[in-house]
Scaffold this active site. Structure first.
Site, PDB file in Angstrom:
ATOM      1  N   GLY A  54       0.944  -1.139   0.061  1.00  0.00           N
ATOM      2  CA  GLY A  54       0.291   0.038   0.107  1.00  0.00           C
ATOM      3  C   GLY A  54       0.937   1.299   0.309  1.00  0.00           C
ATOM      4  N   ALA A  55       0.636   2.186  -1.009  1.00  0.00           N
ATOM      5  CA  ALA A  55       1.486   3.147  -0.965  1.00  0.00           C
ATOM      6  C   ALA A  55       1.922   4.102   0.348  1.00  0.00           C
ATOM      7  CB  ALA A  55       0.891   4.251  -2.260  1.00  0.00           C
ATOM      8  N   ARG A  90      10.071  -1.317  -4.796  1.00  0.00           N
ATOM      9  CA  ARG A  90       8.957  -1.449  -5.521  1.00  0.00           C
ATOM     10  C   ARG A  90       8.913   0.217  -6.088  1.00  0.00           C
ATOM     11  NH1 ARG A  90       3.599  -3.185  -2.903  1.00  0.00           N
ATOM     12  NH2 ARG A  90       3.304  -3.653  -5.075  1.00  0.00           N
ATOM     13  N   GLN A 205      -5.563  -8.833  -2.641  1.00  0.00           N
ATOM     14  CA  GLN A 205      -5.531  -7.676  -1.633  1.00  0.00           C
ATOM     15  C   GLN A 205      -7.137  -7.383  -1.213  1.00  0.00           C
ATOM     16  OE1 GLN A 205      -3.694  -7.610  -4.296  1.00  0.00           O
ATOM     17  NE2 GLN A 205      -1.742  -6.317  -3.920  1.00  0.00           N
ATOM     18  N   ASP A 246      -1.556   4.610  -6.092  1.00  0.00           N
ATOM     19  CA  ASP A 246      -0.030   4.628  -5.648  1.00  0.00           C
ATOM     20  C   ASP A 246       0.439   5.758  -6.348  1.00  0.00           C
ATOM     21  OD1 ASP A 246      -0.959   1.730  -5.867  1.00  0.00           O
ATOM     22  OD2 ASP A 246       0.662   1.886  -4.666  1.00  0.00           O
ATOM     23  N   ASN A 256      -3.358   2.863 -10.256  1.00  0.00           N
ATOM     24  CA  ASN A 256      -3.622   2.052  -8.963  1.00  0.00           C
ATOM     25  C   ASN A 256      -3.573   0.750  -9.561  1.00  0.00           C
ATOM     26  OD1 ASN A 256      -4.625   2.083  -6.022  1.00  0.00           O
ATOM     27  ND2 ASN A 256      -6.619   1.360  -6.971  1.00  0.00           N
ATOM     28  N   LYS A 257      -3.732  -0.363  -8.574  1.00  0.00           N
ATOM     29  CA  LYS A 257      -3.862  -1.508  -8.807  1.00  0.00           C
ATOM     30  C   LYS A 257      -4.529  -1.873 -10.179  1.00  0.00           C
ATOM     31  CE  LYS A 257      -2.115  -3.653  -6.610  1.00  0.00           C
ATOM     32  NZ  LYS A 257      -0.607  -4.333  -6.967  1.00  0.00           N
TER      33      LYS A 257
HETATM   34  O1  MRU Z   1       0.467  -3.858  -4.603  1.00  0.00           O
HETATM   35  P1  MRU Z   1      -0.030  -3.342  -3.351  1.00  0.00           P
HETATM   36  O2  MRU Z   1      -0.513  -4.135  -2.328  1.00  0.00           O
HETATM   37  O3  MRU Z   1       0.938  -2.300  -2.672  1.00  0.00           O
HETATM   38  O4  MRU Z   1      -1.223  -2.210  -4.009  1.00  0.00           O
HETATM   39  C1  MRU Z   1      -1.959  -1.353  -3.345  1.00  0.00           C
HETATM   40  C2  MRU Z   1      -2.609  -0.697  -4.111  1.00  0.00           C
HETATM   41  O5  MRU Z   1      -2.757  -0.749  -5.358  1.00  0.00           O
HETATM   42  C3  MRU Z   1      -3.703   0.536  -3.210  1.00  0.00           C
HETATM   43  O6  MRU Z   1      -4.823   0.713  -3.820  1.00  0.00           O
HETATM   44  C4  MRU Z   1      -2.731   1.813  -3.287  1.00  0.00           C
HETATM   45  O7  MRU Z   1      -1.683   1.728  -2.786  1.00  0.00           O
HETATM   46  C5  MRU Z   1      -3.453   2.808  -2.660  1.00  0.00           C
HETATM   47  S1  MRU Z   1      -3.100   2.606  -0.866  1.00  0.00           S
HETATM   48  C6  MRU Z   1      -3.814   3.657   0.215  1.00  0.00           C
END
Ligand code: MRU
Length: 369
Positions: A54-55, A90, A205, A246, A256-257
């Protein structure tokens, strides 16, 4: 957030003031495991292997990682090494760069003994700031949900249906979450909410983390496969989408994801508002065009070809989904163009996803863009 009545953050300084403790998110939802990090190597591993993810949480973990790196050697050389190694963990979440830049800038002029103490102090402060920003995002976003609920209630609805993708909740931050903070605040305000939780392949997730959070908090939710969103929207079963990000560009493009873009397209086609929750450190003021300029993480194809879960006997198991001969590719993120975003919900308020919108909330960045 409380887990079975006990308040927790996702990362905290250990009782001895030296190590850092985290909740290992690879073990959720079935096991609650706290791990201790004592070195730069362990901080790198925690971020790369997504024990923390998560960012915003990646940023805070990197800040603490810098402090851990300086424990034995607080020289300039060690600080640069820590920056380089943590930065490489990352590539997409810009909060990582933001936190490392902030740490390096504050630590640069200090002599080694003071540098270490300042590294711990500032990492803790970044964590506290994250909590405050997310609480503010929650308040601003809850007003949107409040307004939508008033309209839906007048039309005879019994609940407000929200759809979210991946996990942008408490577990993706230090506390509250970004996209989920408005949901938690609106829930506290007594709005009857129901959340459609996209499972979010390949790492799930949504199914494992967002569902886990809602289960802990007693929030009404249903897990759906990633491809269900369009169908739900066509049938009037989604009143609003809220996701995290992110990296958001200075022009309001939202990374985003993977799969977020398809939800935004379906939302636009069905007249469903599509909001994005984000704190200031998630804005990358150095770029405008997200599709062209945001580095998209490519992870191990094994995350696509295999899946992990709990067997009937309670063991953690990994099973293969694909034929031995089928290759796979694993893009972690996609970019939703600003034109598909109804609004950005930040700690400073809600704005249009555009350069003008963002600058109206962050006027001090005018010189950067
Ligand atoms: O690969 P991840 O689990 O780190 O990805 C997380 C996401 O895509 C979240 O939507 C993003 O980080 C926003 S977090 C508040």
């Amino acid at each position: 957030m409380k887990i079975h009545g006990k308040p927790f953050r996702t990362i905290w300084l250990a009782a001895d003031g030296a190590g850092v403790e985290i909740i290992d998110q690879t073990r959720l939802p079935h096991d609650f495991v706290v791990r201790r990090l004592d070195s730069l190597e362990q901080a790198e591993q925690a971020i790369r292997e997504m024990w923390v993810r998560g960012a915003p949480l990646i940023g805070v973990a990197a800040a603490y990682g810098m402090a851990l790196a300086l424990r034995d050697d607080a020289s300039d050389g060690r600080m640069e090494e820590a920056y380089r190694r943590l930065f490489a963990t990352r590539p997409t979440a810009v909060n990582l760069r933001w936190a490392l830049d902030d740490m390096r800038q504050r630590l640069a002029g200090l002599a080694p003994p003071r540098r270490l103490a300042e590294a711990y102090r500032r990492a803790g402060q970044i964590a506290d700031e994250d909590v405050a920003m997310n609480a503010a995002i929650g308040r601003h976003g809850a007003e949107i949900l409040d307004d939508l609920w008033r309209v839906r209630k007048a039309a005879g609805a019994r609940r407000l249906n929200v759809l979210t993708h991946c996990n942008a909740g408490w577990l993706a931050t230090v506390d509250w979450g970004t996209a989920l903070a408005p949901i938690y605040k609106a829930h506290e305000d007594g709005i009857p909410l129901h959340v459609w939780v996209d499972e979010t392949r390949p790492r799930n997730q949504g199914a494992s983390l967002t569902a886990c959070e809602f289960d802990w908090q007693g929030l009404d939710h249903t897990v759906v496969v990633d491809n269900a969103g369009g169908h739900l929207m066509q049938h009037g079963l989604v009143d609003v989408c809220i996701v995290g990000t992110d990296r958001t560009t200075a022009a309001g493009d939202v990374c985003n994801k993977i799969g977020t873009y398809l939800k935004a397209l379906a939302a636009r086609d069905n007249g469903v508002p599509f909001y994005v929750g984000l704190p200031g450190p998630t804005i990358d003021w150095t770029i405008e065009d997200g599709v062209r300029d945001i580095p998209i993480e490519e992870r191990d194809p094994g995350e696509v070809t295999h899946i992990q879960g709990r067997s009937a006997s309670g063991d953690r198991v990994t099973v293969q989904l694909t034929p031995d001969g089928s290759p796979a590719v694993n893009y972690g993120f996609d970019v939703t163009p600003a034109r598909l975003v109804t609004g950005l919900v930040t700690e400073r308020g809600v704005c249009q996803a555009s350069r003008a919108g963002l600058l109206s909330l962050y006027p001090e960045k005018r010189s950067h863009v």
